[in-house]
Every structure is written in C-alpha cells, then in structure tokens.
Scaffold this motif. Sequence first.
Motif, PDB file in Angstrom:
ATOM      1  N   ARG A  58       0.749  -1.277   0.112  1.00 30.94           N
ATOM      2  CA  ARG A  58      -0.007  -0.069  -0.145  1.00 30.94           C
ATOM      3  C   ARG A  58       0.689   1.287  -0.017  1.00 30.94           C
ATOM      4  O   ARG A  58       0.479   2.380  -0.318  1.00 30.94           O
ATOM      5  N   HIS A  59       1.906   1.244   0.330  1.00 36.93           N
ATOM      6  CA  HIS A  59       3.018   2.290   0.439  1.00 36.93           C
ATOM      7  C   HIS A  59       3.350   2.721  -1.230  1.00 36.93           C
ATOM      8  O   HIS A  59       3.911   3.957  -1.076  1.00 36.93           O
ATOM      9  N   ARG A  60       3.040   2.034  -1.934  1.00 36.47           N
ATOM     10  CA  ARG A  60       3.219   2.523  -3.582  1.00 36.47           C
ATOM     11  C   ARG A  60       2.244   3.595  -3.742  1.00 36.47           C
ATOM     12  O   ARG A  60       2.346   4.146  -4.983  1.00 36.47           O
ATOM     13  N   TRP A  61       1.381   3.708  -2.851  1.00 35.74           N
ATOM     14  CA  TRP A  61       0.261   4.729  -3.547  1.00 35.74           C
ATOM     15  C   TRP A  61       0.953   6.047  -3.552  1.00 35.74           C
ATOM     16  O   TRP A  61       0.527   7.183  -4.005  1.00 35.74           O
ATOM     17  N   ALA A  62       2.151   6.403  -2.808  1.00 41.31           N
ATOM     18  CA  ALA A  62       2.601   7.621  -2.844  1.00 41.31           C
ATOM     19  C   ALA A  62       3.393   7.880  -4.286  1.00 41.31           C
ATOM     20  O   ALA A  62       3.560   9.009  -4.695  1.00 41.31           O
ATOM     21  N   ILE A  63       3.848   6.800  -5.062  1.00 39.33           N
ATOM     22  CA  ILE A  63       4.153   6.972  -6.444  1.00 39.33           C
ATOM     23  C   ILE A  63       3.168   7.090  -7.375  1.00 39.33           C
ATOM     24  O   ILE A  63       3.486   7.459  -8.396  1.00 39.33           O
ATOM     25  N   GLU A  64       2.068   6.548  -7.217  1.00 35.74           N
ATOM     26  CA  GLU A  64       0.943   6.452  -8.079  1.00 35.74           C
ATOM     27  C   GLU A  64       0.411   7.766  -8.679  1.00 35.74           C
ATOM     28  O   GLU A  64       0.177   7.849  -9.985  1.00 35.74           O
TER      29      GLU A  64
END
Length: 86
Positions: A58-64
């Motif tokens: 879920r921490h890849r939401w920062a790069i989406e």
Amino acid sequence: NWLNFYKIYYAVVVLLGIAGLLKAFSARDPRLMESVSILLLMLLAVSIAQSLFYVEGRHRWAIEPILLIFSANGIINIKNIIRKQV
C-alpha cells in the motif's frame, strides 16, 4: 474481488505510463526531458526509500500520482494515433 480490479487498474496505468514515457523521451525537447528526468528521479527516490523502510504494497500509493502524469501522456498519444488513422 477488489484486489483483482486493482491489479487490472494498475496494469493499465503502468502500460499507459510506459507509453507516455516513450513519447516524452522521443520528443527531444530539452525542457520536457528535464521535467521527465525530475519526475523519474522523484519516483526512484521514493521507491528506494520505501523499499528500505516499508514492506507493504500500500505504500506505493505515494508514487501512483506521479505515474498517472505519464499515463495521461500515454492516453493523449493513443488518442492522437487513433485520430490520425480516422
């Protein structure tokens, strides 16, 4: 079911992002290349930091949101290709 929907969404976003990146790199405009490079370096920095300190996806939401910028460029390029063929 939501996970499957998200995987499909993410695959589409990534493919469009790749198309947008390819078009941006083929433009050969120095200002565009500088902007693309800055965004890519931001993606790289966030990805490295998150891979070192986080383990959940879920921490890849920062790069989406940054990836969506390239995806939008991919959508516009696909639209232009379709318009040329019609």
